[in-house]
Design an enzyme around this catalytic site. Sequence first.
Site, PDB file in Angstrom:
ATOM      1  N   ASP A  30      88.098  14.808 -30.086  1.00 29.02           N
ATOM      2  CA  ASP A  30      88.154  16.399 -29.626  1.00 29.02           C
ATOM      3  C   ASP A  30      89.143  17.010 -29.876  1.00 29.02           C
ATOM      4  O   ASP A  30      89.164  18.255 -30.257  1.00 29.02           O
ATOM      5  CB  ASP A  30      87.926  16.272 -28.155  1.00 29.02           C
ATOM      6  CG  ASP A  30      86.388  15.985 -27.693  1.00 29.02           C
ATOM      7  OD1 ASP A  30      85.603  15.399 -28.640  1.00 29.02           O
ATOM      8  OD2 ASP A  30      86.201  15.960 -26.279  1.00 29.02           O
ATOM      9  N   ALA A  31      90.532  16.822 -29.820  1.00 28.80           N
ATOM     10  CA  ALA A  31      91.785  17.246 -30.137  1.00 28.80           C
ATOM     11  C   ALA A  31      91.583  17.755 -31.552  1.00 28.80           C
ATOM     12  O   ALA A  31      92.304  18.823 -31.775  1.00 28.80           O
ATOM     13  CB  ALA A  31      92.640  16.431 -29.585  1.00 28.80           C
ATOM     14  N   ASP A  34      89.139  20.729 -31.534  1.00 27.73           N
ATOM     15  CA  ASP A  34      89.791  21.819 -31.077  1.00 27.73           C
ATOM     16  C   ASP A  34      90.967  22.577 -31.964  1.00 27.73           C
ATOM     17  O   ASP A  34      91.045  23.651 -32.050  1.00 27.73           O
ATOM     18  CB  ASP A  34      90.649  21.470 -29.736  1.00 27.73           C
ATOM     19  CG  ASP A  34      89.738  21.136 -28.528  1.00 27.73           C
ATOM     20  OD1 ASP A  34      88.347  21.098 -28.935  1.00 27.73           O
ATOM     21  OD2 ASP A  34      90.028  20.420 -27.695  1.00 27.73           O
ATOM     22  N   SER A  78      81.228  28.170 -21.730  1.00 27.70           N
ATOM     23  CA  SER A  78      82.364  27.412 -21.890  1.00 27.70           C
ATOM     24  C   SER A  78      83.507  28.115 -21.089  1.00 27.70           C
ATOM     25  O   SER A  78      83.141  28.812 -19.978  1.00 27.70           O
ATOM     26  CB  SER A  78      82.699  27.571 -23.202  1.00 27.70           C
ATOM     27  OG  SER A  78      83.668  26.728 -23.877  1.00 27.70           O
ATOM     28  N   LEU A  79      84.667  27.697 -21.413  1.00 32.51           N
ATOM     29  CA  LEU A  79      85.940  28.183 -20.480  1.00 32.51           C
ATOM     30  C   LEU A  79      86.773  28.694 -21.370  1.00 32.51           C
ATOM     31  O   LEU A  79      87.259  28.281 -22.481  1.00 32.51           O
ATOM     32  CB  LEU A  79      86.312  26.932 -19.777  1.00 32.51           C
ATOM     33  CG  LEU A  79      85.598  26.494 -18.333  1.00 32.51           C
ATOM     34  CD1 LEU A  79      86.278  25.086 -17.996  1.00 32.51           C
ATOM     35  CD2 LEU A  79      85.691  27.503 -17.323  1.00 32.51           C
ATOM     36  N   LYS A 105      90.015  19.219 -14.926  1.00 31.74           N
ATOM     37  CA  LYS A 105      88.581  19.553 -15.846  1.00 31.74           C
ATOM     38  C   LYS A 105      88.065  18.059 -16.100  1.00 31.74           C
ATOM     39  O   LYS A 105      88.630  17.433 -17.050  1.00 31.74           O
ATOM     40  CB  LYS A 105      89.268  20.080 -16.957  1.00 31.74           C
ATOM     41  CG  LYS A 105      88.293  20.645 -18.273  1.00 31.74           C
ATOM     42  CD  LYS A 105      88.863  21.660 -19.323  1.00 31.74           C
ATOM     43  CE  LYS A 105      87.727  22.240 -19.927  1.00 31.74           C
ATOM     44  NZ  LYS A 105      87.064  20.969 -21.070  1.00 31.74           N
ATOM     45  N   CYS A 389      99.059 -19.564 -39.974  1.00 28.30           N
ATOM     46  CA  CYS A 389     100.116 -18.609 -39.168  1.00 28.30           C
ATOM     47  C   CYS A 389     100.715 -17.882 -40.176  1.00 28.30           C
ATOM     48  O   CYS A 389     101.558 -18.681 -41.090  1.00 28.30           O
ATOM     49  CB  CYS A 389     100.783 -19.698 -38.150  1.00 28.30           C
ATOM     50  SG  CYS A 389     102.181 -18.649 -37.311  1.00 28.30           S
ATOM     51  N   CYS A 407      98.362 -20.029 -32.745  1.00 26.33           N
ATOM     52  CA  CYS A 407      99.377 -21.017 -33.544  1.00 26.33           C
ATOM     53  C   CYS A 407      99.792 -21.894 -32.452  1.00 26.33           C
ATOM     54  O   CYS A 407     100.586 -21.290 -31.435  1.00 26.33           O
ATOM     55  CB  CYS A 407     100.362 -20.192 -34.243  1.00 26.33           C
ATOM     56  SG  CYS A 407     101.705 -21.318 -34.821  1.00 26.33           S
ATOM     57  N   CYS A 412     107.356 -22.808 -34.039  1.00 23.45           N
ATOM     58  CA  CYS A 412     106.856 -21.577 -34.848  1.00 23.45           C
ATOM     59  C   CYS A 412     108.104 -20.387 -34.611  1.00 23.45           C
ATOM     60  O   CYS A 412     108.209 -20.244 -33.529  1.00 23.45           O
ATOM     61  CB  CYS A 412     105.513 -21.124 -34.353  1.00 23.45           C
ATOM     62  SG  CYS A 412     105.164 -19.676 -35.342  1.00 23.45           S
TER      63      CYS A 412
HETATM   64  N1  NAD Z   1      84.717  15.874 -31.343  1.00 26.57           N
HETATM   65  C1  NAD Z   1      83.745  16.931 -32.126  1.00 26.57           C
HETATM   66  O1  NAD Z   1      83.647  17.030 -33.255  1.00 26.57           O
HETATM   67  C2  NAD Z   1      83.618  18.009 -30.889  1.00 26.57           C
HETATM   68  C3  NAD Z   1      82.665  19.215 -31.451  1.00 26.57           C
HETATM   69  C4  NAD Z   1      82.486  20.071 -30.773  1.00 26.57           C
HETATM   70  C5  NAD Z   1      82.831  20.170 -29.404  1.00 26.57           C
HETATM   71  N2  NAD Z   1      83.637  19.057 -29.025  1.00 26.57           N
HETATM   72  C6  NAD Z   1      84.409  19.054 -27.614  1.00 26.57           C
HETATM   73  O2  NAD Z   1      83.535  19.461 -26.699  1.00 26.57           O
HETATM   74  C7  NAD Z   1      84.054  20.386 -25.918  1.00 26.57           C
HETATM   75  C8  NAD Z   1      83.702  21.949 -26.174  1.00 26.57           C
HETATM   76  O3  NAD Z   1      82.938  22.312 -25.050  1.00 26.57           O
HETATM   77  P1  NAD Z   1      83.419  23.738 -24.769  1.00 26.57           P
HETATM   78  O4  NAD Z   1      83.388  24.560 -25.555  1.00 26.57           O
HETATM   79  O5  NAD Z   1      82.395  24.143 -23.537  1.00 26.57           O
HETATM   80  O6  NAD Z   1      84.659  23.693 -23.842  1.00 26.57           O
HETATM   81  P2  NAD Z   1      85.080  22.803 -22.550  1.00 26.57           P
HETATM   82  O7  NAD Z   1      84.479  21.662 -22.516  1.00 26.57           O
HETATM   83  O8  NAD Z   1      86.463  22.606 -23.004  1.00 26.57           O
HETATM   84  O9  NAD Z   1      84.959  23.567 -21.510  1.00 26.57           O
HETATM   85  C9  NAD Z   1      83.779  24.180 -20.385  1.00 26.57           C
HETATM   86  C10 NAD Z   1      83.182  22.824 -19.833  1.00 26.57           C
HETATM   87  O10 NAD Z   1      84.081  22.304 -19.060  1.00 26.57           O
HETATM   88  C11 NAD Z   1      83.304  21.358 -18.261  1.00 26.57           C
HETATM   89  N3  NAD Z   1      83.984  21.356 -17.044  1.00 26.57           N
HETATM   90  C12 NAD Z   1      84.607  20.149 -16.811  1.00 26.57           C
HETATM   91  N4  NAD Z   1      85.193  20.308 -15.313  1.00 26.57           N
HETATM   92  C13 NAD Z   1      85.161  21.527 -14.887  1.00 26.57           C
HETATM   93  C14 NAD Z   1      85.540  22.353 -13.852  1.00 26.57           C
HETATM   94  N5  NAD Z   1      86.133  21.676 -12.914  1.00 26.57           N
HETATM   95  N6  NAD Z   1      85.062  23.444 -13.914  1.00 26.57           N
HETATM   96  C15 NAD Z   1      84.405  24.179 -14.509  1.00 26.57           C
HETATM   97  N7  NAD Z   1      83.962  23.471 -15.730  1.00 26.57           N
HETATM   98  C16 NAD Z   1      84.406  22.345 -16.045  1.00 26.57           C
HETATM   99  C17 NAD Z   1      82.181  22.127 -17.873  1.00 26.57           C
HETATM  100  O11 NAD Z   1      81.122  21.173 -18.251  1.00 26.57           O
HETATM  101  C18 NAD Z   1      82.047  23.350 -19.137  1.00 26.57           C
HETATM  102  O12 NAD Z   1      80.896  23.248 -19.868  1.00 26.57           O
HETATM  103  C19 NAD Z   1      85.527  20.463 -26.139  1.00 26.57           C
HETATM  104  O13 NAD Z   1      86.182  19.241 -25.556  1.00 26.57           O
HETATM  105  C20 NAD Z   1      85.434  19.858 -27.531  1.00 26.57           C
HETATM  106  O14 NAD Z   1      86.455  19.403 -27.961  1.00 26.57           O
HETATM  107  C21 NAD Z   1      84.183  18.197 -29.648  1.00 26.57           C
HETATM  108 ZN    ZN Z   2     103.284 -20.158 -36.042  1.00 24.09          ZN
END
Ligand code: NAD
Ligand code: ZN
Length: 663
Positions: A30-31, A34, A78-79, A105, A389, A407, A412
Site C-alpha cells: 500500500d505504501a 500511495d 475515501s478520506l 484508521k 553447516c 547443526c 561449531c
Molecule cells: N497495494 C496497491 O496496489 C493498492 C492499490 C490501490 C489501493 N490501495 C490501498 O487502498 C487504500 C485506498 O483506499 P482509499 O483511497 O479509500 O483510502 P483509505 O483506505 O486510505 O481511506 C478510506 C477508507 O478508510 C476506511 N476507514 C478505516 N477506518 C476508518 C474510520 N475510523 N473512519 C472512516 N473510515 C475509515 C474506510 O473503509 C474508508 O473507505 C489505501 O490504503 C491504498 O494504499 C493499495
Molecule cells: Zn555447525
Amino acid sequence: MNVEERIQELAGRIVELRDAYYQGSPVVADADYDAIEDELRSLIAANPELTPEPNPLDQVGAPTVLHAPIRHSRPMLSLEKSTKPEQVEAFFSRFPGQPVVVMPKLDGLSLALVYEDGRFARAITRGDGTTGDDVTPLVRALTDGVPHQIDAPGRVEVRGEAVMLRSTFVAYNAAHPDKPLINPRNAAAGTLRAKDPATVSERRLQFLAFDLQTDPDSTEADLERGLKTLGFTAADMKHCSDAASAQEVITGIEQQRNELDYDLDGAVLRLADRDAYAAAGTRSNSPRGALAFKFAAEEKTTILLEVRWDVGKTGKIAPVAWLEPVFVGGTTVTRATLANQEVIKARGIKIGDTVLVRRAGDVIPFVAGVLDASRRTGAEQDIVPPTHCPSCEEPLTEQGNSRELFCTYTGCPAQTVRRLIHWASRAAADIDAIGGVWIERLAESGDLENPSDFYSLTKERLLEFDRVGEVSATRMIDSIETSKQVGLRRALIGLAIPMASEGTAARLCRAGFPSLEAVMEAGEEGLVAVDDIGAKVASSLIEHLNRLQPELDRLRAAGVSLDVRDEDLPPVVAAGAPLAGKTVVVTGSISDPRTGEKVGRPAFQRLCERAGATIASSVSASTDYLITGADVGAAKITKAEKLEVEVVDQSEIWKQLLDAGVA
Ligand SMILES: NC(=O)c1ccc[n+]([C@@H]2O[C@H](COP(=O)([O-])OP(=O)(O)OC[C@H]3O[C@@H](n4cnc5c(N)ncnc54)[C@H](O)[C@@H]3O)[C@@H](O)[C@H]2O)c1
Ligand SMILES: [Zn+2]
C-alpha cells in the site's frame, strides 16, 4: 520524459495497480502505491492544466462486483489524508467549537450495512463508491459485530470496517501452514470474495462501526453513543475539543499500534455530531467532516536479492533474506527473516522476486510473501537449503514438522559465537562494553568458548589486542565484573536452553526456586509441577542443565551468581501496605523527592506493588488512582476525570511509600 508523459504514466500505473488490488492480488505494498498517488498529486498541483481525464485521484476504489451490484444510497467515499500536525490544526479551525472524535484508521474493508425496520437486510462493499457488491450471505455467516436485529424504525445504514483480527489471522496461518494468508487486510478482502461462506468458515471477520445514518432521525446525535445504543461495536473513539488533545490521541494510537488485535494504518478525525458531519458535505471523493492521519508504513515491497543461511545459538540454521534496502516501520531494512524452508515453499518465494516485507514495532522484519508472481522474468532462482553447516561443514539434520535444519555439532564455531553473544546480551548477563565483533574476535583467538571464559579475561590480555587501549580495556573488565550479578532468571535466559523462554525463566523464579542448581535438582517431575511448564520444556531443561553442569560449576567458581534475585520474585508487600487493594496507573515522569533524581517508571511501579497496589497500564473504570508525575498529557487526566478515577500527585504517594518504609 517530460511532465506530461510522467503524469500519463503515473495515471496509467494507478489504474493498473488498483485493478489488481481490488481483484484481490495487489502487486505492490500500500505504501508504494500511495507514493505513486502522492507523486501524481503534486505534479497535478504544480501543473493543473495537465490534469488527466479522467483523473484517477478523483475516483474511489474500483468497480469489482463478484456477487451482485447494488447502488449506494449515498456515495461511499475515501478520506482526505494528512501527515502533519498543522493539517490537524487546520481541520479544527474549519469547525470551531465542534467536538471531534479521533479513532484508529482500521485496515480492512469498508462495508455498508442496511437495516429495514430493525432487520438486517443487506451488506454492501464500497466498490467504486457508487455501486458496491452484495455480500450479505458472507457477512451474515462470517462477520461478528453485525446484529441481525436492531431497535430502530425505518431505514438505518451503518458503515464501518470489516477486519480480520490479528489473532484470527495468526491462528489461521498456524492451522494452514501450507497455504498461508499474506496479511489481515488481504485476508479480509479474500473472505468476502468467496462464493460459498462454508469454504472460508475459519476466516471470521469483525465489523467495527464508524458511521451511522438513520431515517427517520430517531437516535442519538453523537456518533459513538448512537452506534452503541443500537448494539454495534464502534471503532475505539476518543472525544477531543482541540487540536492539541487530538494530536495526543493520534500519538497514543500510533504507540499502541502493535498491542491491538487489528491492523491500522493511521487515525481518523471526524465530527462527533452526526448532523454537523452531514452538513459539512463532501468533496469529489472525500467527506469534508473527516480527515485521515497516516502513520509510517509497516509493509513495503522490495526485491529479494539473496538468501543466506545463518547458524543460531542452538544450532538452528535459519534462512535470512538479503533485500534491496527499503524504508519500512521507521528504519531502513536490508535483511529479514524467512522462518524456515516450509514457509519458503508455502509462500512460493524465489530469489529475484518482489516480496512484501513487514516490520511492526520491535519485531524483526520478515518476508510476508511474494507479490506480483505474474511478472516473473524467468531469471528468478529457487531457494535451495544447504545440506551442510555453513560454519563447521558438518551434515545438517532436519527436525519437526516444519523441517527446520540443525547443526548438532556443539563445537561449531558459529554456534559458539552466537552463544557467547547471547550470554553477553542485555536480556542475560548484559556485558554491554563488549560488542558482537569483539566477541567474535575473542572466540577466534581462543580466549572465549563458554560464558564462564568471560570471567577469566584480564586487562593485560585485552591490551594485547590491536586497537584496545587502557580506557576500553578497563571498561570491558568493569562490565564483566558487573555481569556477575546476573542471577537465576537472566542466567537461565543466557544459557539459551532450547524451548526454555524468558517466560519460563520468570515462572521458575516466581515458583520459588532459589538457584539454577535447585532447578536442575528438581528433576522433570518437580518442574512440570510449576504452572505453565509443560513436559517438553521440563525435559529440555533437565537434559541441558545436566549437560551444562560443568559450566555451571565454572561460573560459580568465577563468582557469578546463579541465585534468584529480589527483582525476579513476586513483590513482598510491606506491613501496613497503604495501597492495598488499589489498582493504580502511573503516568508522567517520576522523581524521588529526597534526591530529586528521576526514577524509572518500572522501579516506581515496583514500589507501589510493595505497598500493596496492583499496576494497570491504562486508565479504566476499575482504576482507583491515576498517579501523576511531571509532564502529564491532558488527555490522560481528562479520561480519568470522565471515569471518576481519582488523580493523585506523585508527592502524595511518595509520602505514603516513605511512611510505610517501602521506599
Ligand atoms: N497495494 C496497491 O496496489 C493498492 C492499490 C490501490 C489501493 N490501495 C490501498 O487502498 C487504500 C485506498 O483506499 P482509499 O483511497 O479509500 O483510502 P483509505 O483506505 O486510505 O481511506 C478510506 C477508507 O478508510 C476506511 N476507514 C478505516 N477506518 C476508518 C474510520 N475510523 N473512519 C472512516 N473510515 C475509515 C474506510 O473503509 C474508508 O473507505 C489505501 O490504503 C491504498 O494504499 C493499495
Ligand atoms: Zn555447525
